[in-house]
Write an enzyme that holds these catalytic residues in place. Structure first.
Site, PDB file in Angstrom:
ATOM      1  N   LEU A  26     -33.933  14.888 -13.242  1.00 20.07           N
ATOM      2  CA  LEU A  26     -33.656  14.048 -14.410  1.00 20.07           C
ATOM      3  C   LEU A  26     -32.751  14.747 -15.412  1.00 20.07           C
ATOM      4  CD1 LEU A  26     -37.238  12.583 -15.029  1.00 20.07           C
ATOM      5  CD2 LEU A  26     -35.318  11.510 -13.841  1.00 20.07           C
ATOM      6  N   GLY A  27     -32.829  16.075 -15.465  1.00 22.55           N
ATOM      7  CA  GLY A  27     -32.012  16.800 -16.424  1.00 22.55           C
ATOM      8  C   GLY A  27     -32.276  18.286 -16.313  1.00 22.55           C
ATOM      9  N   GLY A  29     -31.555  22.180 -18.577  1.00 24.18           N
ATOM     10  CA  GLY A  29     -31.058  22.932 -19.711  1.00 24.18           C
ATOM     11  C   GLY A  29     -31.124  24.411 -19.428  1.00 24.18           C
ATOM     12  N   GLY A  30     -30.930  25.212 -20.491  1.00 25.60           N
ATOM     13  CA  GLY A  30     -30.925  26.649 -20.322  1.00 25.60           C
ATOM     14  C   GLY A  30     -32.291  27.217 -20.017  1.00 25.60           C
ATOM     15  N   MET A  31     -33.367  26.477 -20.309  1.00 24.89           N
ATOM     16  CA  MET A  31     -34.711  26.996 -20.150  1.00 24.89           C
ATOM     17  C   MET A  31     -35.463  26.355 -18.993  1.00 24.89           C
ATOM     18  SD  MET A  31     -37.711  27.214 -23.044  1.00 24.89           S
ATOM     19  CE  MET A  31     -38.325  25.549 -22.863  1.00 24.89           C
ATOM     20  N   SER A  33     -35.769  22.797 -15.936  1.00 27.41           N
ATOM     21  CA  SER A  33     -35.269  21.594 -15.266  1.00 27.41           C
ATOM     22  C   SER A  33     -36.395  20.565 -15.272  1.00 27.41           C
ATOM     23  CB  SER A  33     -34.863  21.904 -13.821  1.00 27.41           C
ATOM     24  OG  SER A  33     -33.866  22.888 -13.776  1.00 27.41           O
ATOM     25  N   VAL A  34     -36.036  19.295 -15.357  1.00 32.15           N
ATOM     26  CA  VAL A  34     -37.034  18.228 -15.361  1.00 32.15           C
ATOM     27  C   VAL A  34     -36.798  17.319 -14.158  1.00 32.15           C
ATOM     28  CG1 VAL A  34     -38.036  16.296 -16.626  1.00 32.15           C
ATOM     29  CG2 VAL A  34     -37.204  18.296 -17.877  1.00 32.15           C
ATOM     30  N   LYS A  49     -41.683  19.483 -15.555  1.00 30.16           N
ATOM     31  CA  LYS A  49     -40.741  20.436 -16.141  1.00 30.16           C
ATOM     32  C   LYS A  49     -40.981  21.777 -15.480  1.00 30.16           C
ATOM     33  CE  LYS A  49     -39.074  20.253 -20.180  1.00 30.16           C
ATOM     34  NZ  LYS A  49     -38.771  20.204 -21.617  1.00 30.16           N
ATOM     35  N   ASP A 151     -39.839  23.127 -32.765  1.00 25.81           N
ATOM     36  CA  ASP A 151     -38.507  22.771 -32.248  1.00 25.81           C
ATOM     37  C   ASP A 151     -38.286  21.264 -32.293  1.00 25.81           C
ATOM     38  OD1 ASP A 151     -35.990  23.287 -31.246  1.00 25.81           O
ATOM     39  OD2 ASP A 151     -36.610  23.367 -29.154  1.00 25.81           O
TER      40      ASP A 151
END
Length: 512
Positions: A26-27, A29-31, A33-34, A49, A151
């Site tokens: 689904l997406g 990032g730097g930290m 994956s989903v 996640k 955050d």
């Protein structure tokens, strides 16, 4: 799991002994994956996640992450993405922590805002207040359980197809703080610079009121389509949070009422004691302002400036041979002092007037320098290899502009301000843009505002993008050829095929 090779890498695999079957990515990032996944035990779709394996190398981080996930799993509220399970698995010989969450069919708040900006210039005020109230409802529950999000930002807020607001990623920022060593080695961050509270930027302890500051930043962005503080580096943004006062949202969007201005101003106080005492109190005020009506369509002021961190830069690093001018001349306030002790994080706020720094520069210098040293040390540990290049924006054309060049007056009319060729953007901001954290096929639009158009064109050309329209705007503050506005806006996620930009360019001439 490295970021460059992880896209779809584990789709078709499984975790937890085969219970959760990973399907579509689904997406990323730097930290983390989903993935969209299937829970074979309960016959339902879930979102999983998976944290990158670099984070799983440290036992202290894995243990902290497990405890935080267990605490978040106890949260139950309409406006919170539910956590069903957590664990760790071994993939490619490395430990990979993961979280099993509610699958939300919808889109991130950032995408909702981008659509509203395209249609109206900003999110309609009634919608912005309702979304903010729902986020605060989620925070009210988490704060009552002692969980501070740390955050809050549009990327961590989802809106379902039915318009229900869902806050996610509770506890992850706090878990990150237990693995500072691996965090600095892998370029992870705790918090996002544009939404950091002053106490986070200074490395101080945070409580629930830090989340309320981040909500205030987000509400400002919803009401105006812009961030109150943005600059050329994460460090400059952090300085601005600590020392600069934001402009009132109504200076950007004339439809914003005085009550909305006051709401945002209180949430963005530097001293936590001067903000709302709780999420419930801020939510009540949002609903009160919403019920008062007067929420017309946005009326955006063309080229309306927002704080950029420039005042901080000139106050902290004055030109060689010059004495730093009084902070008041730059709209810079001195850093707040240590918060007044309170019985608990939700006790009544005790307003404490912030120092204006209006005295002699010699007397203020030790305080300012001391705060800067603390900020450098704290931010150096928090903001490492940030994928937040929202300081530069895409905007020149490859081949031809397809639009009208910004007007240039060869006669230099009275009051005309010439171009500032020092305001440039690195072409790599376009040729190597930041990848979207939600969709690996997209990238974040760079920030072109307040950059010279020639530099912007070179950047856009380096990426093979296009500038479709350049609209001249009479203004003499920023100088001829300065980009005042852009569409798509900075930070929006777009695909390369959609990289066509509309810019408003200063003529350098005073308004007629």
């Amino acid at each position: 799991m490295s970021q460059d090779g992880a896209q779809g890498r584990y789709a078709g695999g499984s975790v937890a002994g085969g219970r959760y079957q990973l399907r579509d990515l689904l997406g990323e990032g730097g930290m983390a994956s989903v993935y969209l996944a299937y829970d074979s035990a309960l016959d339902r779709q879930v979102a999983i996640k998976t944290l990158h394996t670099e984070l799983g190398r440290e036992q202290s981080f894995r243990e902290r992450f497990r405890r935080e996930a267990q605490a978040v799993a106890k949260l139950s509220h309409t406006n919170i993405v539910s956590v069903f399970d957590t664990g760790e698995d071994t993939l490619d010989g490395a430990v990979m922590p993961y979280i099993v969450m509610e699958y939300v069919e919808g889109q991130p708040l950032g995408s909702v805002l981008a659509s509203d900006v395209q249609q109206y210039g900003a999110m309609p005020a009634d919608k912005a207040l309702k979304v903010t109230a729902d986020v605060l409802a989620a925070l009210e529950v988490s704060h009552e359980m002692g969980l501070v999000h740390r955050d809050i930002k549009p990327g961590n807020v989802m809106q379902t197809k039915r318009g229900v607001v869902k806050v996610m990623d509770f506890g992850i920022a706090r878990a990150m703080q237990s693995g500072v060593t691996s965090m600095t080695q892998t370029g992870m961050v705790v918090g996002t610079p544009q939404y950091l509270s002053p106490e986070q930027a200074l490395g101080r302890a945070v409580d629930a009121r830090s989340d309320l500051y981040s909500v205030g930043i987000m509400l400002f962005q919803l009401l105006t389509g812009r961030l109150p503080f943005d600059a050329d580096s994460p460090l400059a943004i952090a300085y601005a949070h600590v020392q600069e006062e934001p402009v009132a949202p109504s200076t950007v969007n004339r439809a914003v009422t005085p009550a909305m201005d006051a709401l945002v101003a209180r949430a963005l106080r530097k001293n936590p004691n001067e903000r709302f005492p709780s999420a419930a109190a801020m939510r009540d005020e949002c609903l009160r302002v919403l019920s008062a009506g007067q929420t017309g369509a946005p009326m955006i002021v063309p080229g309306g400036p927002v704080s950029s961190g420039a005042g901080v830069g000139s106050a902290v690093f004055p030109p060689v041979g010059q004495t730093p001018p009084p902070a008041a001349q730059h709209g810079v306030q001195q850093p707040y002092q240590a918060p007044t002790p309170q019985p608990g994080p939700y006790g009544p706020a005790t307003p404490t007037p912030a120092s204006t720094g209006g005295g002699g520069s010699r007397r203020n210098t030790p305080v300012l320098v001391g705060a800067i040293v603390v900020a450098l040390l704290a931010i150096g540990g928090l903001l490492v290899a940030l994928s937040l290049d929202k300081d530069e924006d895409p905007g020149a054309t490859a081949g031809g502009t397809g639009g009208t060049e910004a007007q240039k007056d060869p006669t230099a009319a009275p009051g005309h301000k010439g171009p500032d060729l020092t305001k440039t953007i690195d072409p790599k901001k376009c040729s190597q843009p930041t990848e979207s954290s939600d969709d690996p096929e997209k990238f974040e639009v760079p920030n072109f505002t307040y950059k010279n158009i020639q530099s912007v064109k070179a950047c856009v050309q380096a990426a093979g993008w296009k500038i479709m329209t350049q609209t001249p705007v009479d203004e003499s503050t920023y100088g001829e050829g300065t980009v005042l506005e852009q569409f798509p806006p900075a930070g929006e996620d777009i695909a390369a095929k959609d990289a066509e930009f509309t810019l408003k360019i200063s003529t350098g001439n005073p308004p007629q």
